[in-house]
Design a protein around this motif. Structure first.
Motif, PDB file in Angstrom:
ATOM      1  N   MET A   1       0.841  -1.173   0.000  1.00 24.96           N
ATOM      2  CA  MET A   1       0.000   0.000   0.000  1.00 24.96           C
ATOM      3  C   MET A   1       0.888   1.239   0.000  1.00 24.96           C
ATOM      4  N   ASP A   2       0.543   2.173  -0.846  1.00 25.23           N
ATOM      5  CA  ASP A   2       1.290   3.421  -0.894  1.00 25.23           C
ATOM      6  C   ASP A   2       0.657   4.428   0.061  1.00 25.23           C
ATOM      7  N   TYR A   3       1.537   5.200   0.716  1.00 31.53           N
ATOM      8  CA  TYR A   3       1.112   6.237   1.650  1.00 31.53           C
ATOM      9  C   TYR A   3       1.801   7.544   1.307  1.00 31.53           C
ATOM     10  N   PHE A   4       1.088   8.649   1.542  1.00 26.52           N
ATOM     11  CA  PHE A   4       1.602  10.004   1.378  1.00 26.52           C
ATOM     12  C   PHE A   4       1.701  10.622   2.766  1.00 26.52           C
ATOM     13  N   PHE A   5       2.850  11.207   3.059  1.00 23.60           N
ATOM     14  CA  PHE A   5       3.082  11.887   4.338  1.00 23.60           C
ATOM     15  C   PHE A   5       3.535  13.305   4.046  1.00 23.60           C
ATOM     16  N   TYR A   6       2.893  14.265   4.684  1.00 20.99           N
ATOM     17  CA  TYR A   6       3.374  15.641   4.611  1.00 20.99           C
ATOM     18  C   TYR A   6       3.455  16.161   6.035  1.00 20.99           C
ATOM     19  N   CYS A   7       4.681  16.417   6.471  1.00 19.65           N
ATOM     20  CA  CYS A   7       4.949  16.895   7.821  1.00 19.65           C
ATOM     21  C   CYS A   7       5.328  18.364   7.742  1.00 19.65           C
ATOM     22  N   ARG A   8       4.531  19.220   8.349  1.00 17.30           N
ATOM     23  CA  ARG A   8       4.774  20.667   8.320  1.00 17.30           C
ATOM     24  C   ARG A   8       5.614  21.055   9.535  1.00 17.30           C
ATOM     25  N   ASP A   9       6.693  21.787   9.284  1.00 10.96           N
ATOM     26  CA  ASP A   9       7.591  22.195  10.359  1.00 10.96           C
ATOM     27  C   ASP A   9       6.957  23.238  11.270  1.00 10.96           C
ATOM     28  N   ARG A  10       7.369  23.218  12.518  1.00  6.30           N
ATOM     29  CA  ARG A  10       7.052  24.303  13.448  1.00  6.30           C
ATOM     30  C   ARG A  10       7.914  25.507  13.068  1.00  6.30           C
ATOM     31  N   ASP A  11       7.420  26.695  13.351  1.00  5.39           N
ATOM     32  CA  ASP A  11       8.233  27.893  13.149  1.00  5.39           C
ATOM     33  C   ASP A  11       9.506  27.781  13.979  1.00  5.39           C
ATOM     34  N   GLY A  12      10.620  28.140  13.400  1.00  7.11           N
ATOM     35  CA  GLY A  12      11.883  28.139  14.124  1.00  7.11           C
ATOM     36  C   GLY A  12      12.510  26.774  14.338  1.00  7.11           C
ATOM     37  N   ALA A  13      12.061  25.753  13.633  1.00  9.56           N
ATOM     38  CA  ALA A  13      12.572  24.397  13.841  1.00  9.56           C
ATOM     39  C   ALA A  13      13.782  24.063  12.969  1.00  9.56           C
ATOM     40  N   GLY A  14      14.246  25.010  12.171  1.00 10.02           N
ATOM     41  CA  GLY A  14      15.321  24.737  11.224  1.00 10.02           C
ATOM     42  C   GLY A  14      16.592  24.199  11.838  1.00 10.02           C
ATOM     43  N   GLN A  15      17.040  24.802  12.923  1.00  4.32           N
ATOM     44  CA  GLN A  15      18.278  24.361  13.565  1.00  4.32           C
ATOM     45  C   GLN A  15      18.134  22.932  14.099  1.00  4.32           C
ATOM     46  N   LEU A  16      17.014  22.649  14.751  1.00  5.14           N
ATOM     47  CA  LEU A  16      16.769  21.302  15.264  1.00  5.14           C
ATOM     48  C   LEU A  16      16.713  20.297  14.114  1.00  5.14           C
ATOM     49  N   ARG A  17      16.080  20.675  13.019  1.00  7.23           N
ATOM     50  CA  ARG A  17      16.004  19.802  11.841  1.00  7.23           C
ATOM     51  C   ARG A  17      17.409  19.418  11.385  1.00  7.23           C
ATOM     52  N   TRP A  18      18.310  20.405  11.280  1.00  6.00           N
ATOM     53  CA  TRP A  18      19.674  20.118  10.817  1.00  6.00           C
ATOM     54  C   TRP A  18      20.450  19.280  11.823  1.00  6.00           C
ATOM     55  N   GLN A  19      20.192  19.443  13.108  1.00  2.64           N
ATOM     56  CA  GLN A  19      20.856  18.626  14.117  1.00  2.64           C
ATOM     57  C   GLN A  19      20.455  17.154  13.998  1.00  2.64           C
ATOM     58  N   LEU A  20      19.258  16.920  13.496  1.00  7.39           N
ATOM     59  CA  LEU A  20      18.726  15.562  13.414  1.00  7.39           C
ATOM     60  C   LEU A  20      18.859  14.928  12.032  1.00  7.39           C
ATOM     61  N   VAL A  21      19.523  15.582  11.100  1.00  2.42           N
ATOM     62  CA  VAL A  21      19.502  15.117   9.712  1.00  2.42           C
ATOM     63  C   VAL A  21      20.041  13.691   9.569  1.00  2.42           C
ATOM     64  N   GLU A  22      21.106  13.343  10.236  1.00  2.00           N
ATOM     65  CA  GLU A  22      21.648  11.978  10.123  1.00  2.00           C
ATOM     66  C   GLU A  22      20.694  10.957  10.728  1.00  2.00           C
TER      67      GLU A  22
ATOM     68  N   ALA B   1      11.225  14.687  18.106  1.00  2.00           N
ATOM     69  CA  ALA B   1      11.940  15.834  18.678  1.00  2.00           C
ATOM     70  C   ALA B   1      11.141  17.128  18.616  1.00  2.00           C
ATOM     71  N   GLY B   2       9.992  17.120  17.942  1.00  2.00           N
ATOM     72  CA  GLY B   2       9.160  18.312  17.882  1.00  2.00           C
ATOM     73  C   GLY B   2       9.405  19.235  16.702  1.00  2.00           C
ATOM     74  N   VAL B   3      10.071  18.746  15.652  1.00  2.00           N
ATOM     75  CA  VAL B   3      10.284  19.575  14.460  1.00  2.00           C
ATOM     76  C   VAL B   3       8.950  19.886  13.786  1.00  2.00           C
ATOM     77  N   TYR B   4       8.051  18.911  13.765  1.00  2.00           N
ATOM     78  CA  TYR B   4       6.802  19.063  13.020  1.00  2.00           C
ATOM     79  C   TYR B   4       5.666  19.578  13.899  1.00  2.00           C
ATOM     80  N   ARG B   5       4.856  20.455  13.323  1.00  2.00           N
ATOM     81  CA  ARG B   5       3.662  20.945  14.019  1.00  2.00           C
ATOM     82  C   ARG B   5       2.417  20.200  13.578  1.00  2.00           C
ATOM     83  N   HIS B   6       2.479  19.570  12.394  1.00  2.00           N
ATOM     84  CA  HIS B   6       1.306  18.901  11.850  1.00  2.00           C
ATOM     85  C   HIS B   6       1.768  17.808  10.885  1.00  2.00           C
ATOM     86  N   VAL B   7       1.110  16.662  10.949  1.00  2.00           N
ATOM     87  CA  VAL B   7       1.453  15.550  10.067  1.00  2.00           C
ATOM     88  C   VAL B   7       0.189  15.083   9.347  1.00  2.00           C
TER      89      VAL B   7
END
Length: 189
Positions: free
Chosen positions: A1-22, A76-82
């Motif tokens: 089964m195919d699924y589509f996911f769209y996770c919208r970032d919280r404002d100001g989550a850019g730094q945390l996103r980059w810390q978690l990239v690996e 980690a709280g990067v996303y505000r909505h999934v």
């Protein structure tokens, strides 16, 4: 089964996103065999991520839940909505099979068209506008998590004028709201 996911970032989550990239990529590696498309949505200046899109073939709804809610950025709280939807692939290829070249074809965009409730357009059928196949990276219908109800359409592609594509969706009369987001290929660089 195919699924589509769209996770919208919280404002100001850019730094945390980059810390978690690996950690994010390592988690995604577990699902690499089923990946149809992946990548971040971006700000208009293409400098920062605003969310993440994944289209992936998974064995069941429980695996889809794990994919969405045990992912490191989510935990980690990067996303505000999934958004999690079943996906009916209308293209039949992955992003790695895409033949286009961005420099000649326009920018890359996610177009997310949310369907009107069926009661608002009785007698109408699911409808997607005719789009140039060679511009499409991913294209499909969005269904409710149980696969019963049509909830819209998602397309990722290279478009010189994304607002014209928005107009094609709007002209069908089937969509309540149409989002256009700059997008780029995701994964390890």
């Amino acid at each position: 089964m195919d699924y589509f996911f769209y996770c919208r970032d919280r404002d100001g989550a850019g730094q945390l996103r980059w810390q978690l990239v690996e950690e994010h990529w390592a988690f995604m590696d577990r699902f690499a065999d089923g990946m149809i498309a992946r990548g971040p949505t971006l700000t208009d200046d293409l400098e920062d991520a605003t969310g993440s899109v994944h289209i992936v073939d998974l064995p069941d709804a429980e695996t889809a839940r794990v994919f969405a809610f045990e992912e490191p950025n989510y935990l980690a709280g990067v996303y505000r909505h999934v958004i999690v939807r079943r996906f009916v692939d209308l293209l039949g290829r992955t992003m790695w099979d895409f033949p286009g070249r961005q420099e000649e074809r326009g920018g890359r965009y996610l177009i997310l068209a949310h369907a009107k409730p069926l009661m608002d357009w009785p007698g109408a059928e699911r409808t997607e506008p005719a789009l140039e196949r060679e511009r499409l990276i991913a294209f499909g219908r969005l269904l409710s998590p149980d696969g019963e109800d049509w909830e819209g359409t998602a397309v990722i592609g290279e478009f010189p004028e994304p607002e014209a594509v928005r107009g094609l969706f709007a002209a069908t009369g089937a969509y309540d709201r149409i989002e256009v987001h700059p997008w780029t290929f995701g994964g390890r660089r």
